[in-house]
Design a protein around this motif. Sequence first.
Motif, PDB file in Angstrom:
ATOM      1  N   ARG A  45       3.316 -10.599 -12.151  1.00  0.00           N
ATOM      2  CA  ARG A  45       4.075  -9.686 -11.627  1.00  0.00           C
ATOM      3  C   ARG A  45       3.789  -9.764 -10.184  1.00  0.00           C
ATOM      4  N   GLU A  46       4.638  -9.837  -9.227  1.00  0.00           N
ATOM      5  CA  GLU A  46       4.654 -10.030  -7.650  1.00  0.00           C
ATOM      6  C   GLU A  46       5.187  -8.685  -7.162  1.00  0.00           C
ATOM      7  N   GLY A  47       4.532  -8.224  -6.240  1.00  0.00           N
ATOM      8  CA  GLY A  47       5.007  -7.153  -5.323  1.00  0.00           C
ATOM      9  C   GLY A  47       6.008  -7.818  -4.246  1.00  0.00           C
ATOM     10  N   VAL A  48       7.241  -6.998  -4.268  1.00  0.00           N
ATOM     11  CA  VAL A  48       8.412  -7.474  -3.291  1.00  0.00           C
ATOM     12  C   VAL A  48       8.515  -6.852  -2.185  1.00  0.00           C
ATOM     13  N   ALA A  49       8.562  -5.437  -2.157  1.00  0.00           N
ATOM     14  CA  ALA A  49       8.681  -4.464  -1.026  1.00  0.00           C
ATOM     15  C   ALA A  49       8.104  -3.391  -1.466  1.00  0.00           C
ATOM     16  N   PHE A  50       7.445  -2.804  -0.179  1.00  0.00           N
ATOM     17  CA  PHE A  50       7.023  -1.281  -0.276  1.00  0.00           C
ATOM     18  C   PHE A  50       7.238  -0.360   0.930  1.00  0.00           C
ATOM     19  N   ILE A  51       7.216   0.776   0.590  1.00  0.00           N
ATOM     20  CA  ILE A  51       7.698   1.793   1.616  1.00  0.00           C
ATOM     21  C   ILE A  51       6.713   3.175   1.453  1.00  0.00           C
ATOM     22  N   LYS A  52       6.137   3.629   2.594  1.00  0.00           N
ATOM     23  CA  LYS A  52       5.283   4.916   2.424  1.00  0.00           C
ATOM     24  C   LYS A  52       5.897   5.897   3.254  1.00  0.00           C
ATOM     25  N   ASN A  53       6.515   6.911   2.422  1.00  0.00           N
ATOM     26  CA  ASN A  53       7.679   7.747   3.098  1.00  0.00           C
ATOM     27  C   ASN A  53       7.052   8.581   4.239  1.00  0.00           C
ATOM     28  N   SER A  54       5.866   8.963   4.216  1.00  0.00           N
ATOM     29  CA  SER A  54       5.417  10.126   5.347  1.00  0.00           C
ATOM     30  C   SER A  54       5.125   9.229   6.509  1.00  0.00           C
ATOM     31  N   ALA A  55       5.050   8.073   6.499  1.00  0.00           N
ATOM     32  CA  ALA A  55       4.504   7.188   7.741  1.00  0.00           C
ATOM     33  C   ALA A  55       5.878   6.278   8.053  1.00  0.00           C
TER      34      ALA A  55
END
Length: 126
Positions: A45-55
């Motif tokens: 399994r591989e990471g595709v995209a990430f988001i950090k809401n507070s920043a």
Amino acid sequence: EVQLVESGGGLVQDGGSLTLTCAVTGWPFDEITVGWFRQVPGKDREGVAFIKNSAELTRYRDSVKGRFTISINNAKNMVNLYMNSLKPEDTGLYYCAARDHPYGLDYIFEYGMDYWGKGVLVAVSS
């Protein structure tokens, strides 16, 4: 209880577009870090995209940069993954995952996630 529910998968032709949605419940949404992952049989399994809401930070896998966009809808506690110019190699089971991440996203691909959805299938035909 934290729950993540994905929707929006399907079959699309090479060059087409799809939007995946992850609905999040049971977590203070303004503090969350959410990632989209994908897996195909026989591969990790591989990471595709990430988001950090507070920043308002985002991070993408190199192979999807310029084609995929991750965004947050705070009014609906949802995270979207807009996928354009899809390729057959984008085919896989896509999962939404979340963690409490007090850092930036520079090394996010190296971290494990705390909560996972059940996944949706994305199939891109050539």
